[in-house]
Design an enzyme around this catalytic site. Structure first.
Site, short mmCIF file in Angstrom:
data_model
loop_
_atom_site.label_atom_id
_atom_site.label_comp_id
_atom_site.label_asym_id
_atom_site.label_seq_id
_atom_site.Cartn_x
_atom_site.Cartn_y
_atom_site.Cartn_z
CG HIS A 19 -0.80 14.61 1.88
ND1 HIS A 19 -1.61 14.61 0.76
CD2 HIS A 19 -1.25 13.59 2.66
CE1 HIS A 19 -2.51 13.65 0.86
NE2 HIS A 19 -2.31 13.00 2.01
N GLY A 52 -3.75 11.37 5.60
CA GLY A 52 -2.65 10.52 5.17
C GLY A 52 -1.34 10.90 5.82
CG ASP A 105 -2.70 4.44 3.77
OD1 ASP A 105 -2.56 4.83 2.60
OD2 ASP A 105 -3.64 4.80 4.50
CG ASN A 111 -4.80 7.38 -4.38
OD1 ASN A 111 -3.71 6.84 -4.52
ND2 ASN A 111 -5.12 8.04 -3.27
CG HIS A 132 -2.08 0.85 1.16
ND1 HIS A 132 -3.32 0.48 1.64
CD2 HIS A 132 -2.24 2.10 0.65
CE1 HIS A 132 -4.17 1.46 1.43
NE2 HIS A 132 -3.55 2.45 0.84
CG HIS A 134 -6.26 1.49 4.93
ND1 HIS A 134 -7.62 1.33 4.78
CD2 HIS A 134 -5.89 2.39 4.00
CE1 HIS A 134 -8.04 2.09 3.80
NE2 HIS A 134 -7.00 2.74 3.30
CG HIS A 181 -1.08 6.47 -1.49
ND1 HIS A 181 -2.16 6.26 -2.32
CD2 HIS A 181 -1.46 5.98 -0.27
CE1 HIS A 181 -3.15 5.70 -1.64
NE2 HIS A 181 -2.75 5.51 -0.40
CG LEU A 182 5.09 4.89 -5.56
CD1 LEU A 182 5.52 3.96 -6.69
CD2 LEU A 182 6.27 5.19 -4.64
C1 NCD Z 1 -4.65 8.27 1.20
C2 NCD Z 1 -3.93 9.22 0.27
O1 NCD Z 1 -3.53 10.30 0.71
O2 NCD Z 1 -3.75 8.86 -0.90
N1 NCD Z 1 -4.90 8.92 2.46
C3 NCD Z 1 -5.18 8.31 3.62
O3 NCD Z 1 -5.56 9.00 4.58
N2 NCD Z 1 -5.03 7.02 3.79
C4 NCD Z 1 -5.87 7.85 0.51
C5 NCD Z 1 -6.86 7.19 1.38
O4 NCD Z 1 -6.78 5.96 1.54
O5 NCD Z 1 -7.76 7.88 1.89
#
Ligand code: NCD
Length: 435
Positions: free
Chosen positions: A308, A323, A304, A94, A60, A231, A62-63
């Site tokens: 940001h 996130g 996860d 996403n 999990h 998650h 996010h790149l």
């Molecule tokens: C994730 C994200 O920022 O891409 N954020 C998070 O709080 N886990 C996306 C998501 O699963 O809501």
């Protein structure tokens, strides 16, 4: 010919630890023996005091590429993974645009080819992750995609989910669900309960997650589609999964380090670093997740990792995006929960379990990657982590490989760190330095 010798560690096999040296030649394990002498010109890694096991696999990640490269990209996310001891990550779809087509999936796979760790990609279940029209899963599966998800949101419509599962079952792929019923979560910003009431923040009820877990288990029973729950954050969600597994249904679940490390009381600071979806839960949930992890009933720990930029995250709590970062500290937090006395469980949840779910093992022939989550035997692809369970360090948000800084652990002392990460026989990280 490139040759590498890992000397003096405890090799973590599937059933036991053995004090042994490991020789790697041209990307594969060629020898494992009590004492191997270094050959002329051979690179040696000192693994004394370390566990030498299959590299971690993150289900999990996010790149953020394409679309949000100011927060992370494939290269920097992979660097963070290498430092964390990961040899493979599964990139979430996403992005902007969504990874919902052959073109978009190919783009990220191509970018991953020059990254320090292997990058597998999860495709979206629906076009644009809008939860309406199914994405061309068969075409994406032909690229080797084995997991599909609309992560960021769950597929809200049970009819769409049923169709997706019927289709996925025929394709032989796994669907992964972000379990939150949006109507019940009602735009909340933290766990719903007495703490949210006291703080005057709107809540996301635990039931928003559990009702979707429950619904999807029923749909698995109907369709036979393999389902992975992303998650999970509540004690009851894990109980539902456990019951489904004992019924023989093809379901698996991951939990994230923040959900077994931090509870909702962290939100009392109003610090947006503690905002995440699903939200941080009660202390009782945290205890239940830790117990499940220690007793070996959790299939995987997944980060996860959600980068940001400071500009976007540094907002009022209810306006900040959800996130937090995960890759560089997940193994330390997992060690803390599992305990140093359970290295086999540690490697099961960080490597062998997730590799099986993402189908990255040697027996999973569809995937066009080298094999991960191996048994540490001669012939294995050399995707290996040398992990020191006793070293300590202090988290410094300004010293991360990730482009982003949004870790909730800044200033915390943690124990256990990857001393070296080896991907296809190449050392990509040693002693905290990227190679
Ligand atoms: C994730 C994200 O920022 O891409 N954020 C998070 O709080 N886990 C996306 C998501 O699963 O809501």
């Amino acid at each position: 010919m490139t040759s590498l010798l890992i000397q003096g560690g405890q090799v973590v096999g599937r059933k036991e630890l053995t004090r042994a040296d490991v020789r790697i030649v041209d990307g594969r394990i060629t020898e494992i023996a009590t004492q191997l002498a270094a050959q002329p010109g051979e690179r040696v890694i000192d693994a004394s005091g370390c566990w030498v096991g299959p590299g971690f696999v993150d289900l999990h990640t996010h790149l953020r590429e394409p679309g949000k490269e100011s927060a992370e990209n494939v290269e920097t996310g992979a660097n963070a993974a290498a430092l964390g001891g990961y040899t493979a990550v599964l990139a979430m779809p996403n992005t902007e645009p969504t990874l919902d087509s052959v073109a978009m999936v190919s783009y990220v796979l191509d970018r991953g080819r020059s990254a320090r760790v292997e990058v597998a990609v999860a495709g979206a279940i629906t076009i644009g992750r809008l939860g309406q029209q199914l994405a061309p899963m068969a075409k994406m599966a032909s690229l080797g995609v084995t997991v599909f998800t609309d992560d960021g949101t769950g597929v809200q419509d049970a009819g769409v989910m049923r169709r997706a599962m019927t289709y996925a079952a025929q394709l032989g792929v796994t669907l992964a669900q972000h379990c939150e019923d949006e109507a019940l979560a009602a735009g909340g910003v933290m766990n719903e309960g007495s703490v949210s009431s006291r703080l005057g923040l709107s809540g996301r009820h635990a039931l928003a997650e559990e009702i979707m877990v429950s619904r999807d288990i029923d749909l698995v029973r109907l369709t036979g589609c393999p389902m992975h729950f992303l998650h999970l954050s509540t004690a009851r969600s894990l109980e539902l999964v456990r019951a489904a597994q004992s019924e023989g249904l093809p379901v698996t679940a991951e939990i994230a380090p923040h959900h077994f490390t931090l509870d909702e009381s962290a939100c009392e600071t109003f610090d947006p670093e503690f905002k995440v979806h699903p939200p941080l839960r009660t202390a009782a949930d945290v205890a239940a997740l830790r117990e499940a992890l220690r007793s070996g009933v959790v299939d995987a720990v997944a980060t996860d990792h959600a980068p940001h930029t400071p500009e976007s995250k540094d907002m009022a709590f209810d306006e900040a995006p959800p996130g937090m970062l995960g890759l560089e500290h997940a193994a330390s937090l997992t060690l803390d929960a599992v305990g140093e006395d359970r290295p086999l469980v540690f490697f099961d949840v960080l490597s062998r379990g997730p590799a099986a779910i993402a189908r990255l093992r040697a027996s999973d022939t569809r995937v066009r990657h080298s094999a991960h989550g191996g048994d540490m035997v001669v012939g294995d692809d050399a995707n290996i982590v040398v992990f020191d369970p006793s070293t300590t360090y202090v988290v410094d948000r300004f010293a991360l490989a990730s482009k982003a800084r949004n870790t909730p652990y800044h200033g915390r002392e943690l124990r256990g760190r990857a001393r070296a990460t080896i991907v296809r026989g190449v050392v990509v990280q040693e002693s905290g330095e990227l190679c």
